[in-house]
Design a protein around this motif. Sequence first.
Motif, PDB file in Angstrom:
ATOM      1  N   THR A 142       0.820  -1.217   0.000  1.00  0.00           N
ATOM      2  CA  THR A 142       0.000   0.000   0.000  1.00  0.00           C
ATOM      3  C   THR A 142       0.849   1.259   0.000  1.00  0.00           C
ATOM      4  O   THR A 142       0.327   2.364  -0.174  1.00  0.00           O
ATOM      5  CB  THR A 142      -0.933   0.038   1.224  1.00  0.00           C
ATOM      6  N   MET A 143       2.164   1.119   0.195  1.00  0.00           N
ATOM      7  CA  MET A 143       3.077   2.260   0.261  1.00  0.00           C
ATOM      8  C   MET A 143       3.839   2.473  -1.042  1.00  0.00           C
ATOM      9  O   MET A 143       4.558   3.453  -1.194  1.00  0.00           O
ATOM     10  CB  MET A 143       4.078   2.048   1.406  1.00  0.00           C
ATOM     11  N   ILE A 144       3.693   1.544  -1.986  1.00  0.00           N
ATOM     12  CA  ILE A 144       4.439   1.585  -3.239  1.00  0.00           C
ATOM     13  C   ILE A 144       3.677   2.416  -4.270  1.00  0.00           C
ATOM     14  O   ILE A 144       2.459   2.386  -4.328  1.00  0.00           O
ATOM     15  CB  ILE A 144       4.666   0.150  -3.770  1.00  0.00           C
ATOM     16  N   GLY A 145       4.399   3.129  -5.104  1.00  0.00           N
ATOM     17  CA  GLY A 145       3.774   3.844  -6.214  1.00  0.00           C
ATOM     18  C   GLY A 145       4.219   5.285  -6.329  1.00  0.00           C
ATOM     19  O   GLY A 145       4.241   5.840  -7.418  1.00  0.00           O
ATOM     20  N   GLY A 146       4.575   5.894  -5.207  1.00  0.00           N
ATOM     21  CA  GLY A 146       4.985   7.297  -5.248  1.00  0.00           C
ATOM     22  C   GLY A 146       6.476   7.499  -5.214  1.00  0.00           C
ATOM     23  O   GLY A 146       6.953   8.615  -5.005  1.00  0.00           O
ATOM     24  N   ASN A 160       7.548   5.635 -11.587  1.00  0.00           N
ATOM     25  CA  ASN A 160       8.053   6.627 -10.638  1.00  0.00           C
ATOM     26  C   ASN A 160       9.291   6.125  -9.908  1.00  0.00           C
ATOM     27  O   ASN A 160       9.853   6.839  -9.076  1.00  0.00           O
ATOM     28  CB  ASN A 160       6.967   7.033  -9.634  1.00  0.00           C
ATOM     29  N   LYS A 161       9.737   4.929 -10.237  1.00  0.00           N
ATOM     30  CA  LYS A 161      10.997   4.404  -9.717  1.00  0.00           C
ATOM     31  C   LYS A 161      12.149   5.187 -10.362  1.00  0.00           C
ATOM     32  O   LYS A 161      12.030   5.644 -11.502  1.00  0.00           O
ATOM     33  CB  LYS A 161      11.094   2.930 -10.134  1.00  0.00           C
ATOM     34  N   PHE A 162      13.260   5.354  -9.639  1.00  0.00           N
ATOM     35  CA  PHE A 162      14.424   5.972 -10.271  1.00  0.00           C
ATOM     36  C   PHE A 162      14.743   5.223 -11.565  1.00  0.00           C
ATOM     37  O   PHE A 162      14.705   3.992 -11.607  1.00  0.00           O
ATOM     38  CB  PHE A 162      15.641   5.908  -9.357  1.00  0.00           C
ATOM     39  N   GLU A 163      15.101   5.962 -12.613  1.00  0.00           N
ATOM     40  CA  GLU A 163      15.393   5.311 -13.889  1.00  0.00           C
ATOM     41  C   GLU A 163      16.515   4.284 -13.750  1.00  0.00           C
ATOM     42  O   GLU A 163      16.442   3.190 -14.313  1.00  0.00           O
ATOM     43  CB  GLU A 163      15.771   6.344 -14.952  1.00  0.00           C
ATOM     44  N   SER A 164      17.556   4.608 -12.989  1.00  0.00           N
ATOM     45  CA  SER A 164      18.683   3.677 -12.837  1.00  0.00           C
ATOM     46  C   SER A 164      18.238   2.375 -12.189  1.00  0.00           C
ATOM     47  O   SER A 164      18.690   1.290 -12.576  1.00  0.00           O
ATOM     48  CB  SER A 164      19.796   4.321 -12.010  1.00  0.00           C
ATOM     49  N   MET A 165      17.344   2.469 -11.213  1.00  0.00           N
ATOM     50  CA  MET A 165      16.840   1.265 -10.531  1.00  0.00           C
ATOM     51  C   MET A 165      15.959   0.443 -11.469  1.00  0.00           C
ATOM     52  O   MET A 165      16.059  -0.785 -11.521  1.00  0.00           O
ATOM     53  CB  MET A 165      16.045   1.656  -9.281  1.00  0.00           C
ATOM     54  N   ALA A 166      15.091   1.122 -12.210  1.00  0.00           N
ATOM     55  CA  ALA A 166      14.218   0.425 -13.154  1.00  0.00           C
ATOM     56  C   ALA A 166      15.038  -0.258 -14.238  1.00  0.00           C
ATOM     57  O   ALA A 166      14.773  -1.410 -14.628  1.00  0.00           O
ATOM     58  CB  ALA A 166      13.230   1.406 -13.774  1.00  0.00           C
ATOM     59  N   PHE A 169      -2.328   3.590 -21.530  1.00  0.00           N
ATOM     60  CA  PHE A 169      -1.404   3.355 -20.419  1.00  0.00           C
ATOM     61  C   PHE A 169      -2.013   2.385 -19.427  1.00  0.00           C
ATOM     62  O   PHE A 169      -3.196   2.476 -19.097  1.00  0.00           O
ATOM     63  CB  PHE A 169      -1.042   4.667 -19.716  1.00  0.00           C
ATOM     64  N   VAL A 170      -1.162   1.476 -18.941  1.00  0.00           N
ATOM     65  CA  VAL A 170      -1.593   0.423 -18.020  1.00  0.00           C
ATOM     66  C   VAL A 170      -0.905   0.629 -16.673  1.00  0.00           C
ATOM     67  O   VAL A 170       0.327   0.777 -16.623  1.00  0.00           O
ATOM     68  CB  VAL A 170      -1.245  -0.972 -18.575  1.00  0.00           C
ATOM     69  N   GLY A 171      -1.665   0.660 -15.590  1.00  0.00           N
ATOM     70  CA  GLY A 171      -1.071   0.872 -14.276  1.00  0.00           C
ATOM     71  C   GLY A 171      -1.934   0.331 -13.156  1.00  0.00           C
ATOM     72  O   GLY A 171      -2.997  -0.249 -13.393  1.00  0.00           O
ATOM     73  N   ASP A 172      -1.461   0.554 -11.919  1.00  0.00           N
ATOM     74  CA  ASP A 172      -2.170   0.013 -10.759  1.00  0.00           C
ATOM     75  C   ASP A 172      -2.484   1.064  -9.706  1.00  0.00           C
ATOM     76  O   ASP A 172      -2.982   0.722  -8.631  1.00  0.00           O
ATOM     77  CB  ASP A 172      -1.352  -1.115 -10.118  1.00  0.00           C
ATOM     78  N   SER A 173      -2.171   2.334  -9.974  1.00  0.00           N
ATOM     79  CA  SER A 173      -2.324   3.350  -8.936  1.00  0.00           C
ATOM     80  C   SER A 173      -3.043   4.582  -9.448  1.00  0.00           C
ATOM     81  O   SER A 173      -3.197   4.786 -10.657  1.00  0.00           O
ATOM     82  CB  SER A 173      -0.951   3.767  -8.393  1.00  0.00           C
ATOM     83  N   ILE A 174      -3.448   5.414  -8.510  1.00  0.00           N
ATOM     84  CA  ILE A 174      -4.070   6.681  -8.859  1.00  0.00           C
ATOM     85  C   ILE A 174      -3.097   7.573  -9.630  1.00  0.00           C
ATOM     86  O   ILE A 174      -3.496   8.328 -10.511  1.00  0.00           O
ATOM     87  CB  ILE A 174      -4.586   7.393  -7.579  1.00  0.00           C
ATOM     88  N   PHE A 188      -0.557  -3.151  -6.695  1.00  0.00           N
ATOM     89  CA  PHE A 188      -0.384  -2.672  -5.324  1.00  0.00           C
ATOM     90  C   PHE A 188      -1.415  -1.570  -5.064  1.00  0.00           C
ATOM     91  O   PHE A 188      -1.112  -0.379  -5.128  1.00  0.00           O
ATOM     92  CB  PHE A 188       1.030  -2.127  -5.115  1.00  0.00           C
ATOM     93  N   LEU A 189      -2.625  -1.959  -4.781  1.00  0.00           N
ATOM     94  CA  LEU A 189      -3.725  -1.017  -4.687  1.00  0.00           C
ATOM     95  C   LEU A 189      -3.730  -0.280  -3.351  1.00  0.00           C
ATOM     96  O   LEU A 189      -3.638  -0.899  -2.291  1.00  0.00           O
ATOM     97  CB  LEU A 189      -5.057  -1.748  -4.888  1.00  0.00           C
ATOM     98  N   HIS A 190      -3.857   1.032  -3.407  1.00  0.00           N
ATOM     99  CA  HIS A 190      -3.935   1.865  -2.215  1.00  0.00           C
ATOM    100  C   HIS A 190      -5.387   2.096  -1.806  1.00  0.00           C
ATOM    101  O   HIS A 190      -5.649   2.592  -0.722  1.00  0.00           O
ATOM    102  CB  HIS A 190      -3.303   3.240  -2.464  1.00  0.00           C
ATOM    103  N   GLN A 191      -6.315   1.787  -2.693  1.00  0.00           N
ATOM    104  CA  GLN A 191      -7.730   2.068  -2.495  1.00  0.00           C
ATOM    105  C   GLN A 191      -8.514   1.115  -3.389  1.00  0.00           C
ATOM    106  O   GLN A 191      -7.936   0.430  -4.233  1.00  0.00           O
ATOM    107  CB  GLN A 191      -8.013   3.524  -2.885  1.00  0.00           C
ATOM    108  N   PRO A 192      -9.843   1.038  -3.225  1.00  0.00           N
ATOM    109  CA  PRO A 192     -10.626   0.192  -4.134  1.00  0.00           C
ATOM    110  C   PRO A 192     -10.370   0.573  -5.586  1.00  0.00           C
ATOM    111  O   PRO A 192     -10.334   1.758  -5.929  1.00  0.00           O
ATOM    112  CB  PRO A 192     -12.070   0.490  -3.712  1.00  0.00           C
ATOM    113  N   ILE A 193     -10.185  -0.421  -6.416  1.00  0.00           N
ATOM    114  CA  ILE A 193      -9.788  -0.158  -7.805  1.00  0.00           C
ATOM    115  C   ILE A 193     -10.837   0.662  -8.550  1.00  0.00           C
ATOM    116  O   ILE A 193     -10.510   1.423  -9.461  1.00  0.00           O
ATOM    117  CB  ILE A 193      -9.483  -1.488  -8.536  1.00  0.00           C
ATOM    118  N   GLU A 194     -12.082   0.553  -8.127  1.00  0.00           N
ATOM    119  CA  GLU A 194     -13.147   1.319  -8.778  1.00  0.00           C
ATOM    120  C   GLU A 194     -12.993   2.821  -8.553  1.00  0.00           C
ATOM    121  O   GLU A 194     -13.603   3.618  -9.268  1.00  0.00           O
ATOM    122  CB  GLU A 194     -14.518   0.855  -8.255  1.00  0.00           C
ATOM    123  N   GLU A 195     -12.185   3.201  -7.565  1.00  0.00           N
ATOM    124  CA  GLU A 195     -11.997   4.619  -7.258  1.00  0.00           C
ATOM    125  C   GLU A 195     -10.826   5.251  -8.010  1.00  0.00           C
ATOM    126  O   GLU A 195     -10.554   6.443  -7.843  1.00  0.00           O
ATOM    127  CB  GLU A 195     -11.778   4.796  -5.743  1.00  0.00           C
TER     128      GLU A 195
END
Length: 228
Positions: free
Chosen positions: A47-51, A116-122, A174-179, A199-206
């Motif tokens: 729930t903490m991943i994505g930003g 949103n991961k550092f480019e070098s890490m990705a 675009f395909v993703g999992d976060s707001i 890695f959903l932080h909230q209901p996917i419908e939102e």
Amino acid sequence: MSNFPFAIVGFDLDGTFIDTAGDLTAAVNETLTFAGRPTLSIAQVETMIGGGAKHMLTLGLEATGGCTPEAFRPLYKRMLAHYEAHIAVQSRPYPGALEALDRFDALGVKVAIVTNKFESMARKLLGELGLLDRFATLIGGDTLGKGLSKPHRAPIDAMIGRLGGEVGVTRTAFVGDSIYDMMAARNAGIPGIAVSFGFLHQPIEELGADAIIDRYDELIPTLQRLAA
């Protein structure tokens, strides 16, 4: 020549194309243990991943007692070092993800990673998994400069430009999992497809997605329906 309705499809990385939860949780927990904190479960860290990494560790520290700005920096550097050294121990593509790339290749669709991961890490993660050359371009959270990561539209626009497209003209999704992902797609004026297994932080419908998929074999039919 393919008549598939989209010329470019972008993917978020963590929680969308690659399940990185195990390795990210290990990095957070190693840092929390060093700081004398209790560890967190994979479900909590998801729930903490994505930003971005800094946001993830900030939330992890807040969940275990808080942290002063002075104490944060060395802990952040420690977490990044641990993660970089163990970046692909447990991380793997989600089921069906590679098969989706094969189908896009056959259709002549260009694919990219925008994270949103550092480019070098990705780049390191995809390289260690042998997947870097499967994508036409890679844009990280720091690629375009401060303030120009998702949910800003700039990474989406940059992806389109790098792949020879024209912003506002070339059919792109675009395909993703976060707001962050869905807002970036919306800000760029393109369809956003949310994956329910991320890695959903909230209901996917939102999330405000134009469509939701539960498996990767649903992606191409979903894109065809959106175009129709």
